[in-house]
Design a protein around this motif. Sequence first.
Motif, PDB file in Angstrom:
ATOM      1  N   GLY A  19       0.810  -1.214   0.000  1.00 36.69           N
ATOM      2  CA  GLY A  19       0.000   0.000   0.000  1.00 36.69           C
ATOM      3  C   GLY A  19       0.835   1.252   0.000  1.00 36.69           C
ATOM      4  N   THR A  20       0.469   2.223  -0.849  1.00 39.76           N
ATOM      5  CA  THR A  20       1.171   3.499  -0.847  1.00 39.76           C
ATOM      6  C   THR A  20       0.485   4.464   0.105  1.00 39.76           C
ATOM      7  N   ALA A  21       1.294   5.214   0.839  1.00 39.22           N
ATOM      8  CA  ALA A  21       0.782   6.209   1.791  1.00 39.22           C
ATOM      9  C   ALA A  21       1.952   7.060   2.250  1.00 39.22           C
ATOM     10  N   SER A  22       1.625   8.178   2.880  1.00 30.91           N
ATOM     11  CA  SER A  22       2.685   8.984   3.486  1.00 30.91           C
ATOM     12  C   SER A  22       3.294   8.202   4.633  1.00 30.91           C
ATOM     13  N   GLU A  23       4.535   8.509   4.963  1.00 32.89           N
ATOM     14  CA  GLU A  23       5.245   7.737   5.991  1.00 32.89           C
ATOM     15  C   GLU A  23       4.521   7.769   7.328  1.00 32.89           C
ATOM     16  N   ALA A  24       3.808   8.854   7.597  1.00 31.81           N
ATOM     17  CA  ALA A  24       3.085   8.958   8.868  1.00 31.81           C
ATOM     18  C   ALA A  24       2.011   7.890   9.013  1.00 31.81           C
ATOM     19  N   ASN A  25       1.572   7.325   7.881  1.00 30.85           N
ATOM     20  CA  ASN A  25       0.511   6.313   7.916  1.00 30.85           C
ATOM     21  C   ASN A  25       1.019   4.884   7.738  1.00 30.85           C
TER      22      ASN A  25
ATOM     23  N   GLU B   9      10.754   1.706  -7.901  1.00 31.08           N
ATOM     24  CA  GLU B   9      11.910   1.035  -7.315  1.00 31.08           C
ATOM     25  C   GLU B   9      11.612   0.574  -5.886  1.00 31.08           C
ATOM     26  N   ARG B  10      10.896   1.391  -5.128  1.00 29.17           N
ATOM     27  CA  ARG B  10      10.579   1.004  -3.749  1.00 29.17           C
ATOM     28  C   ARG B  10       9.650  -0.211  -3.720  1.00 29.17           C
ATOM     29  N   VAL B  11       8.684  -0.236  -4.624  1.00 29.00           N
ATOM     30  CA  VAL B  11       7.780  -1.389  -4.674  1.00 29.00           C
ATOM     31  C   VAL B  11       8.541  -2.644  -5.070  1.00 29.00           C
ATOM     32  N   ARG B  12       9.409  -2.539  -6.048  1.00 26.25           N
ATOM     33  CA  ARG B  12      10.188  -3.706  -6.472  1.00 26.25           C
ATOM     34  C   ARG B  12      11.099  -4.215  -5.357  1.00 26.25           C
ATOM     35  N   ALA B  13      11.545  -3.307  -4.518  1.00 30.76           N
ATOM     36  CA  ALA B  13      12.421  -3.710  -3.419  1.00 30.76           C
ATOM     37  C   ALA B  13      11.673  -4.561  -2.391  1.00 30.76           C
ATOM     38  N   VAL B  14      10.395  -4.255  -2.156  1.00 32.99           N
ATOM     39  CA  VAL B  14       9.623  -5.019  -1.160  1.00 32.99           C
ATOM     40  C   VAL B  14       8.867  -6.178  -1.797  1.00 32.99           C
TER      41      VAL B  14
ATOM     42  N   PRO C  92       3.799  -1.259   3.643  1.00 29.23           N
ATOM     43  CA  PRO C  92       3.706   0.143   3.224  1.00 29.23           C
ATOM     44  C   PRO C  92       4.908   0.606   2.417  1.00 29.23           C
ATOM     45  N   VAL C  93       4.641   1.473   1.441  1.00 29.34           N
ATOM     46  CA  VAL C  93       5.690   2.178   0.711  1.00 29.34           C
ATOM     47  C   VAL C  93       5.255   3.627   0.557  1.00 29.34           C
ATOM     48  N   THR C  94       6.222   4.507   0.469  1.00 27.95           N
ATOM     49  CA  THR C  94       5.927   5.923   0.298  1.00 27.95           C
ATOM     50  C   THR C  94       5.681   6.229  -1.171  1.00 27.95           C
ATOM     51  N   TYR C  95       4.645   7.018  -1.456  1.00 26.63           N
ATOM     52  CA  TYR C  95       4.373   7.388  -2.842  1.00 26.63           C
ATOM     53  C   TYR C  95       5.343   8.483  -3.294  1.00 26.63           C
TER      54      TYR C  95
END
Length: 308
Positions: free
Chosen positions: A171-177, A197-202, A188-191
Amino acid sequence: MPKAIAFAEFGSPDVLRVQERDVPQPGPGQVRIAVRVAGVNALDHKIRSGQMNQVFPVSLPHVPGVEAAGVIESLGEGVEGLTVGEAVFGQTATGAYAELALADAGRIAIKPDTVGWEQAAAIPVAAETTYRALELLRVQPGETLLVHAAAGAVGGVAVQVAVARGLTVIGTASEANHDHLRALGAIPVTYGDGLVERVRAVAPQGVDAALDAAGRGGAVAASVELTGNKDRVVTIADGQGAAEYGVRFTSGGGDEYRGEPAFQEALALVAAGKLELPVFRAFPLAEAAEAHRLSEGGHVTGKIVLTV
């Protein structure tokens, strides 16, 4: 005369005013509901601002709101299986920001005593949208689903339903969430820049399908790149992006509507403790303008509702 919130011109939240309205009379197949709680959705403020007028024209003055929970007050001709005095929830045929609203009998469901009014009002749009989108995406247990705006009212329900169906959810969201998303069962990943790249990493195993509930930030483009298959990307918030990238845009109109099975699934998951319906904030009906300001500001985890 019953009160409602209406706007007589398009504009900022300040155009919302309390008005008295005639008692609505249910037509064939409809019921009149004494509204207890109305849900606030992004569609409401998009219509109020005028930005949706080309594709979703309304007559002025207009009472916003498309979902509510309340008590049946009157039955229209031909309605069966429902009785006056029953507690129900669902999508409304007239504006839900009102003391009285009409609903098509086929778009409401009985509210269990174990589900509160505010939680019931948070079910209709989020549950139906989730069910419809996951059906269009043809998701299967064991697959990986990417949900954009996963901390929002629709996204949060989509995450929980998908997890309950046996999917891995990113799920994409701000880091606070991010802690909130982890509690719902998502990774969670930050949008923003670098999302792919962040999604591929997880998700080194890849992403099978994607649901865009954000409508911004290049979510559709990133989803197509990550899935490698435009047929397994659905957006509920970016018609322009859908047209540009050839993915499915779904609004729930006409034959797309999937309320009955969606409500059944949502209630079953609530009863099993697998679906939470957090209410971010409840406003009195007269403070609908403040509710719209909060909704438009974004970064809301859960549902905003109006109590009547």
